[in-house]
Design an enzyme around this catalytic site. Structure first.
Site, PDB file in Angstrom:
ATOM      1  N   GLY A  98      20.232  -9.982  11.183  1.00 11.51           N
ATOM      2  CA  GLY A  98      21.452 -10.575  10.653  1.00 11.51           C
ATOM      3  C   GLY A  98      21.285 -11.009   9.209  1.00 11.51           C
ATOM      4  O   GLY A  98      20.233 -10.851   8.600  1.00 11.51           O
ATOM      5  N   LYS A 242      16.314  -7.630  25.027  1.00 11.71           N
ATOM      6  CA  LYS A 242      15.412  -7.642  23.865  1.00 11.71           C
ATOM      7  C   LYS A 242      14.682  -8.979  23.793  1.00 11.71           C
ATOM      8  O   LYS A 242      15.304 -10.037  23.716  1.00 11.71           O
ATOM      9  CB  LYS A 242      16.201  -7.425  22.578  1.00 11.71           C
ATOM     10  CG  LYS A 242      15.353  -7.459  21.307  1.00 11.71           C
ATOM     11  CD  LYS A 242      16.214  -7.237  20.072  1.00 11.71           C
ATOM     12  CE  LYS A 242      15.387  -7.287  18.795  1.00 11.71           C
ATOM     13  NZ  LYS A 242      14.896  -8.663  18.505  1.00 11.71           N
ATOM     14  N   HIS A 266      10.293 -10.981  18.349  1.00  9.22           N
ATOM     15  CA  HIS A 266      11.258 -11.336  17.296  1.00  9.22           C
ATOM     16  C   HIS A 266      10.599 -11.266  15.920  1.00  9.22           C
ATOM     17  O   HIS A 266      10.911 -12.045  15.011  1.00  9.22           O
ATOM     18  CB  HIS A 266      11.806 -12.742  17.552  1.00  9.22           C
ATOM     19  CG  HIS A 266      13.257 -12.916  17.218  1.00  9.22           C
ATOM     20  ND1 HIS A 266      14.251 -12.831  18.157  1.00  9.22           N
ATOM     21  CD2 HIS A 266      13.889 -13.188  16.045  1.00  9.22           C
ATOM     22  CE1 HIS A 266      15.421 -13.044  17.589  1.00  9.22           C
ATOM     23  NE2 HIS A 266      15.237 -13.252  16.304  1.00  9.22           N
TER      24      HIS A 266
END
Length: 371
Positions: A98, A242, A266
């Site tokens: 993002g 995920k 992550h």
């Protein structure tokens, strides 16, 4: 404008052509970091805590060597594959990072267009600069997977993605709260939330400040597998889990209905210290036992890394920072060149390892380095 992707033919006597643009991935990263402000560089490069997980992700790849197979007769290896029915020219998807407008004005629109040009695919972020709809309109062939978080607005976002043409959801399951990211705290990093607000304009979706309050708040009620299973059962799309790093999480995700798994920490930005994604991959692959496809995320930097991940049980990889470097360096052209270089190196490694297709890559292709 300089063409950053084309490579002229080699002149007689030249071992390599004289590149007019980026010749290697390190050049793309260097160009990207030169473009960005120091605090955005730290946002991109940093991890959580002491960044032990960030370092472990790269260290894990260094513990493996690829066995050469001389005189194999393999030439022109095929890097093509598919993931959840989505055809891929190489086993690569871009991760749903993002705040993409922080790196380049084109953001995920440029990323998706690059993927479309390369025959690969985007996982489009919920907290991106551009909406699901805008990215899908710009590159419908590549914008096929929509990422979202398990918050109260989950079903609204899922339906919105379906209407925009996405065929799969990607649920980030390792983000009940944001990781303790020391570099960002040290910088007092406070970007314009508009960079993360592309999807915060529909009925039933929270305002971006509210979304970040939920993400950052330690007292915010978090979901469990049962609630996620209920929510996804009401959606009309298959979904990917995920953020899976253990056999238990893999079993829980599959039991909840996940159609695929992403082995991911992550990018070292959540729990620290945590297992390196590559170290966790064999355990997760064994637990999945072929029931669902698996992608590997976190730490991939080269074509040989892709080969190693496939050999240890992945069906594809996700690239986050690599895609962001390409985006920051040269927008769509930079991302496209990143994917081209990864694919070129993967094809070279496959030929030297004697694997004619990605389905030929398995654990027998690797050996552990002495410790």
């Amino acid at each position: 404008m300089t063409d950053l992707t084309s490579t002229p033919p080699a002149a007689p006597g030249e071992m390599y052509p004289q590149e007019t643009g980026f010749a290697v991935l390190d050049e793309i990263r260097d160009a990207a970091l030169e473009q960005l402000s120091p605090e955005v560089v730290d946002y991109l490069e940093g991890g959580a805590g002491t960044e032990a997980t960030l370092r472990a992700n790269r260290g894990a790849f260094g513990r493996w060597a690829i066995k050469p197979r001389p005189m194999s007769g393999v030439s022109g290896p095929d890097t093509g594959t598919e993931f959840l029915g989505l055809p891929l020219s190489a086993p690569v998807l871009t991760a749903p990072f993002g705040g993409d407008g922080l790196f380049h004005d084109g953001g995920q629109i440029a990323v998706a267009r690059a993927n479309a040009a390369c025959g690969t695919a985007s996982i489009v972020p919920e907290a991106g600069t551009f909406s699901y709809e805008r990215v899908a309109e710009a590159a419908p062939a590549a914008a096929r997977i929509a990422q979202l978080h398990p918050f109260e607005h989950f079903e609204v976002s899922a339906e919105r993605a379906r209407r925009a043409g996405y065929t799969t959801l990607c649920v980030t399951v390792d983000c009940s709260t944001a990781g303790f990211r020391v570099r960002n705290r040290t910088n007092r990093f406070s970007p314009d939330l508009a960079y993360f607000a592309g999807n915060q304009d529909g009925v039933g979706t929270p305002q971006v400040a509210e979304m970040f309050e939920r993400l950052l708040g330690l007292s915010t009620p978090s979901w469990d597998w049962g609630r996620l299973a209920e929510a996804t059962s009401r959606c009309a799309l298959p979904w990917i889990a995920k953020g899976v790093l253990t056999a238990d999480a893999a079993e829980q995700a599959i039991a909840a209905g996940a159609a695929a798994l992403v082995v991911s920490n992550h990018g070292g930005r959540q729990l620290d210290p945590a297992p390196a994604s590559l170290d966790a991959l064999p355990e997760v692959a064994a637990a999945a036992a072929g029931r669902v496809p698996i992608a590997l995320d976190s730490g991939v930097r080269t074509g040989s890394d892709i080969f190693t991940a496939l050999a240890l049980g992945a069906d594809a990889v996700l690239i986050g920072r690599l895609a962001a470097y390409g985006l920051a360096a040269a927008g769509e052209e930079g991302v496209r060149r990143t994917i081209e270089l990864l694919t070129e190196e993967l094809r070279t490694v496959m030929m030297l390892a004697g694997t004619a297709s990605v389905s030929d890559i398995d654990a027998n292709c690797l050996t552990e380095r002495p410790r």
